[in-house]
Design a protein around this motif. Structure first.
Motif, PDB file in Angstrom:
ATOM      1  N   CYS A  54      -6.903  -2.659   5.455  1.00 12.21           N
ATOM      2  CA  CYS A  54      -7.348  -1.751   4.327  1.00 12.21           C
ATOM      3  C   CYS A  54      -6.738  -0.608   4.471  1.00 12.21           C
ATOM      4  O   CYS A  54      -6.742   0.262   5.448  1.00 12.21           O
ATOM      5  CB  CYS A  54      -8.952  -1.910   4.361  1.00 12.21           C
ATOM      6  N   PHE A  55      -6.545   0.085   3.248  1.00 13.15           N
ATOM      7  CA  PHE A  55      -6.225   1.419   2.894  1.00 13.15           C
ATOM      8  C   PHE A  55      -6.954   1.984   1.850  1.00 13.15           C
ATOM      9  O   PHE A  55      -7.211   1.590   0.861  1.00 13.15           O
ATOM     10  CB  PHE A  55      -4.612   1.508   2.510  1.00 13.15           C
ATOM     11  N   LEU A 115      -2.351   9.355  -7.212  1.00 10.32           N
ATOM     12  CA  LEU A 115      -3.037   8.519  -5.885  1.00 10.32           C
ATOM     13  C   LEU A 115      -2.595   7.343  -5.845  1.00 10.32           C
ATOM     14  O   LEU A 115      -2.387   6.802  -4.703  1.00 10.32           O
ATOM     15  CB  LEU A 115      -4.589   8.701  -6.103  1.00 10.32           C
ATOM     16  N   GLY A 116      -2.157   6.489  -6.776  1.00 11.16           N
ATOM     17  CA  GLY A 116      -1.718   5.348  -6.656  1.00 11.16           C
ATOM     18  C   GLY A 116      -0.481   5.219  -5.723  1.00 11.16           C
ATOM     19  O   GLY A 116      -0.123   4.300  -4.837  1.00 11.16           O
ATOM     20  N   ILE A 170       0.365   3.584  -2.341  1.00  9.89           N
ATOM     21  CA  ILE A 170       1.375   2.491  -1.787  1.00  9.89           C
ATOM     22  C   ILE A 170       2.394   3.180  -0.986  1.00  9.89           C
ATOM     23  O   ILE A 170       2.902   2.493  -0.137  1.00  9.89           O
ATOM     24  CB  ILE A 170       2.095   2.216  -3.202  1.00  9.89           C
ATOM     25  N   ASP A 171       2.627   4.429  -1.093  1.00 12.10           N
ATOM     26  CA  ASP A 171       3.585   4.963   0.057  1.00 12.10           C
ATOM     27  C   ASP A 171       2.982   4.978   1.230  1.00 12.10           C
ATOM     28  O   ASP A 171       3.675   4.376   2.334  1.00 12.10           O
ATOM     29  CB  ASP A 171       3.803   6.320  -0.228  1.00 12.10           C
ATOM     30  N   TYR A 202       5.381  -0.073  -8.646  1.00 19.21           N
ATOM     31  CA  TYR A 202       5.818  -0.836  -7.580  1.00 19.21           C
ATOM     32  C   TYR A 202       7.287  -0.768  -7.359  1.00 19.21           C
ATOM     33  O   TYR A 202       7.755  -0.882  -6.264  1.00 19.21           O
ATOM     34  CB  TYR A 202       5.333  -2.485  -7.671  1.00 19.21           C
ATOM     35  N   GLN A 203       7.935  -0.723  -8.609  1.00 24.17           N
ATOM     36  CA  GLN A 203       9.370  -0.842  -8.420  1.00 24.17           C
ATOM     37  C   GLN A 203       9.730   0.594  -7.967  1.00 24.17           C
ATOM     38  O   GLN A 203      11.026   0.557  -7.146  1.00 24.17           O
ATOM     39  CB  GLN A 203      10.181  -0.765  -9.922  1.00 24.17           C
TER      40      GLN A 203
END
Length: 141
Positions: free
Chosen positions: A43-44, A82-83, A87-88, A113-114
């Motif tokens: 989890c993140f 923040l997204g 993801i980073d 996501y790309q």
């Protein structure tokens, strides 16, 4: 703001509320099923103090494969990058390096996501799934 991998009970409540009530992909998920899913995932969460801002999880064998799931930023905190930060954090996590395949499913966040190297399936003709649309109608006990 900090990244955490363990949720407090209040943060779990926020994750459960979002996923079960407001997400398009797991609306109706029951609390027992979600707890089990999180227990078997990496989890993140981005938090500010004790306040949950964003969340996702990864199911992985940490050697060859990972699947990114349940990515969201709570409504009041959207539009702040923040997204992308979340993801980073996933993509740079030491235990998620050197994987052959990293998958996800999204209806509307392809451009996010790309930026991290995700594209359409390289060989869609070999991909299959078993998808049970109404599984959340039968809560786990």
């Amino acid at each position: 703001m900090q990244l955490v991998h363990q949720l407090t009970p209040l943060q779990f409540k926020d994750v459960f509320s979002f996923l079960s009530e407001r997400s398009y992909w797991s609306k109706g998920i029951d609390e027992i099923r979600l707890r089990k899913a999180l227990d078997h995932s990496m989890c993140f969460a981005l938090v500010d103090g004790k306040q949950l801002l964003a969340f996702c999880r990864v199911v992985t064998d940490q050697a060859t494969f990972a699947n990114l799931l349940d990515v969201f930023v709570l409504e009041p905190y959207r539009g702040q990058g923040l997204g992308k930060k979340l993801i980073d954090a996933v993509m740079t996590h030491p235990e998620l390096q050197g994987l052959r395949r990293f998958t996800l499913a999204t209806k509307d966040a392809h451009s996010l996501y790309q930026q991290f190297g995700f594209n359409g399936l390289a060989n869609p003709e070999i991909a299959m799934e078993k998808y049970v649309t109404d599984i959340y109608c039968n809560p786990l006990n």
